[in-house]
Design an enzyme around this catalytic site. Structure first.
Site, PDB file in Angstrom:
ATOM      1  N   ASP A  92       0.796  -1.234   0.000  1.00 28.85           N
ATOM      2  CA  ASP A  92       0.000   0.000   0.000  1.00 28.85           C
ATOM      3  C   ASP A  92       0.826   1.280   0.000  1.00 28.85           C
ATOM      4  OD1 ASP A  92       1.097   0.017   2.507  1.00 28.85           O
ATOM      5  OD2 ASP A  92      -0.715  -0.686   3.512  1.00 28.85           O
ATOM      6  N   GLU A 114      -0.657  -9.041  -1.110  1.00 29.26           N
ATOM      7  CA  GLU A 114      -1.231  -8.446   0.111  1.00 29.26           C
ATOM      8  C   GLU A 114      -2.421  -7.550  -0.255  1.00 29.26           C
ATOM      9  OE1 GLU A 114       1.477  -7.358   3.656  1.00 29.26           O
ATOM     10  OE2 GLU A 114       0.397  -5.496   3.252  1.00 29.26           O
ATOM     11  N   GLU A 128      -2.050   5.194   2.904  1.00 27.80           N
ATOM     12  CA  GLU A 128      -1.997   3.770   2.532  1.00 27.80           C
ATOM     13  C   GLU A 128      -3.369   3.178   2.212  1.00 27.80           C
ATOM     14  OE1 GLU A 128      -0.380   5.108   5.100  1.00 27.80           O
ATOM     15  OE2 GLU A 128       1.738   4.808   4.629  1.00 27.80           O
ATOM     16  N   HIS A 202       6.353   5.407  12.827  1.00 18.86           N
ATOM     17  CA  HIS A 202       6.783   6.213  11.685  1.00 18.86           C
ATOM     18  C   HIS A 202       5.644   6.812  10.853  1.00 18.86           C
ATOM     19  CE1 HIS A 202       5.595   3.426   8.441  1.00 18.86           C
ATOM     20  NE2 HIS A 202       5.896   2.454   9.282  1.00 18.86           N
ATOM     21  N   ARG A 204       2.790   8.619   8.690  1.00 20.85           N
ATOM     22  CA  ARG A 204       2.586  10.050   8.420  1.00 20.85           C
ATOM     23  C   ARG A 204       1.517  10.648   9.331  1.00 20.85           C
ATOM     24  NH1 ARG A 204       5.323   9.477   3.609  1.00 20.85           N
ATOM     25  NH2 ARG A 204       5.828  11.374   2.438  1.00 20.85           N
ATOM     26  N   HIS A 235      13.209   5.262  12.421  1.00 17.55           N
ATOM     27  CA  HIS A 235      13.023   5.436  10.971  1.00 17.55           C
ATOM     28  C   HIS A 235      13.823   6.656  10.506  1.00 17.55           C
ATOM     29  CE1 HIS A 235      10.929   6.187   7.198  1.00 17.55           C
ATOM     30  NE2 HIS A 235      10.246   5.069   7.332  1.00 17.55           N
TER      31      HIS A 235
END
Ligand code: UD1
Ligand code: UDP
Length: 371
Positions: A92, A114, A128, A202, A204, A235
């Protein structure tokens, strides 16, 4: 042709690439977009994968539009030249969505590994959820990890004949990475008798206040106990690095380290007491390692792990995070119930199934073309 660009895509595509490479009837072309650089290279090194093409698109603080534009423009000449029978994308990310769109522009069929994960909230996770919905609109073959993800696809009226339940290739990857007697330098810094939590964060939508609140809660719990440590491989996103260092620098027991290669990450995860994360992939892996996970998000597209008992979705509110941590630390019964759950994401043979289905699909296409 496999196309991917970030760490998690690479980890979960690697078993498929290995499977294709071992099959004399299929040619493998590996294209990386380079949406990630160092974190992608770590995975390529572990699985010994040499890309045939690298778009090298990463920029500091890249925006979603930067990634989308660079992937589509970069793939154009490659798809024109190679004209693969099938493009495989994973998951994604914006690489996934843009690569699917690019393949569609070139009238090349797309297989989505997936497929079918959903929160049904287009802003969570962002971007995503939208990336995977758009990818599923484009795809011809759907490799759903579980029956639930298959049902999600059917609910959106994707054709049943193209949907296959395969398990998740994350579990296949663990057959390469999990090793007995694992050691790491950071373990030497954790005093004898201490328990440690493995932390990653991590996303957004968590950057900013949600991350600050979560880290404050973790800091307070660690400061109140003398026998608890936290290992946090941070990250490389500058937005994440800034908040992590601002929150944890100088705090006893919190070890901020560079992103780990996946062998090290799985090794440390197996040694941890429990895991706190907003990662998607880690939610799939933890049940195989018998580790409870506190999910630092408001929703998850992986409810199978919640139903199995391994995952608890706790959000990012300071008090909620503290309460969930203390419950796991103080209540052995609660801990055992989460640690002993069964992995719902497959048997580690998803890649074999996916490649067999792709071969079948290619044969059908050839027969169709010959008519
Ligand atoms: C991306 C994916 C997300 C996935 C995550 C896995 C999108 C929009 N987001 O988010 O779905 O969960 O990867 O980690 O596709 N950086 C480096 N070196 C690296 C990697 C990243 O310096 O090896 C820095 C760069 O400054 C880059 C920033 O991190 O601009 C953010 O990377 P980006 O891929 O845009 O977003 P992620 O948060 O990594
Ligand atoms: N991982 C890793 N090193 C780390 C942190 C995570 O190799 O320092 C692995 C982890 O085992 C999982 C994947 O990276 O397979 C998850 O990637 P990430 O959290 O970046 O992305 P997401 O899964 O959230 O898309």
């Amino acid at each position: 042709m496999t196309i991917f660009g970030t760490r998690p895509e690479a980890i979960k595509m690697a078993p498929i690439i290995k499977e294709i490479e071992s099959d004399p009837d299929v040619a493998s072309v590996v294209v990386v977009t380079g949406q990630h650089r160092k974190m992608l290279q770590q995975v390529l090194d572990i699985f010994n994968i040499q890309p045939d093409h690298d778009l090298k698109i990463m920029g500091k603080n890249q925006t979603l539009s930067d990634i989308t534009n660079r992937v589509i423009l970069g793939l154009d000449p490659i798809l024109n030249d190679v004209r693969p029978d099938l493009v495989l994308v994973h998951g994604d990310t914006t690489t996934t969505m843009a690569a699917s769109l690019s393949a569609f522009y070139h009238r090349i069929p797309v297989g989505h590994v997936e497929a079918g994960l959903r929160t049904w909230d287009k802003y969570s996770p962002y971007p995503e959820e939208m990336n995977r919905m758009l990818t599923d609109d484009i795809a011809d073959l759907y490799f759903a990890p579980t029956a639930l993800s298959r049902d999600n696809l059917l609910q959106e009226h994707h054709p049943e004949s193209g949907i296959f339940i395969t398990g998740n290739t994350a579990i296949d990857a663990m057959r390469y990475t999990v090793r007995e007697g694992y050691r790491h330098d950071v373990l030497a810094q954790i005093p004898e008798g201490h328990r440690f939590i493995l932390l990653t964060m991590h996303r957004r939508e968590n950057q900013g206040q949600p991350m600050r609140e979560t880290f404050k809660a973790i800091r307070e719990v660690v400061e109140a106990r003398s026998d608890l440590d936290v290992v946090y491989p941070v990250h490389l996103s500058p937005r994440v690095q800034d908040i992590a260092h601002e929150s944890f620098d100088g705090v006893r027991g919190v070890h901020l380290i560079d992103p780990l290669n996946v062998v090290d990450f799985h090794g440390l995860a197996a040694r941890s007491y429990f895991i706190m994360t907003d990662s998607g992939g880690v939610q799939e892996e933890a049940p195989s390692l018998n580790k409870p996970v506190l999910v630092l998000r408001d929703s998850t597209e992986r409810p199978e792990g919640v139903d199995a008992g391994t995952l608890k979705v706790i959000g990012t509110d300071e008090q909620a995070v503290k309460a969930a941590m203390l419950e796991l630390l103080n209540d052995p019964q609660e801990y055992r119930a989460m640690a002993e759950a069964k992995n719902p994401y497959g048997d580690g043979h998803a890649a074999e199934r996916i490649v067999a289905i792709c071969k079948n699909h290619a044969l059908q296409q050839l027969r169709h073309a010959a008519k």
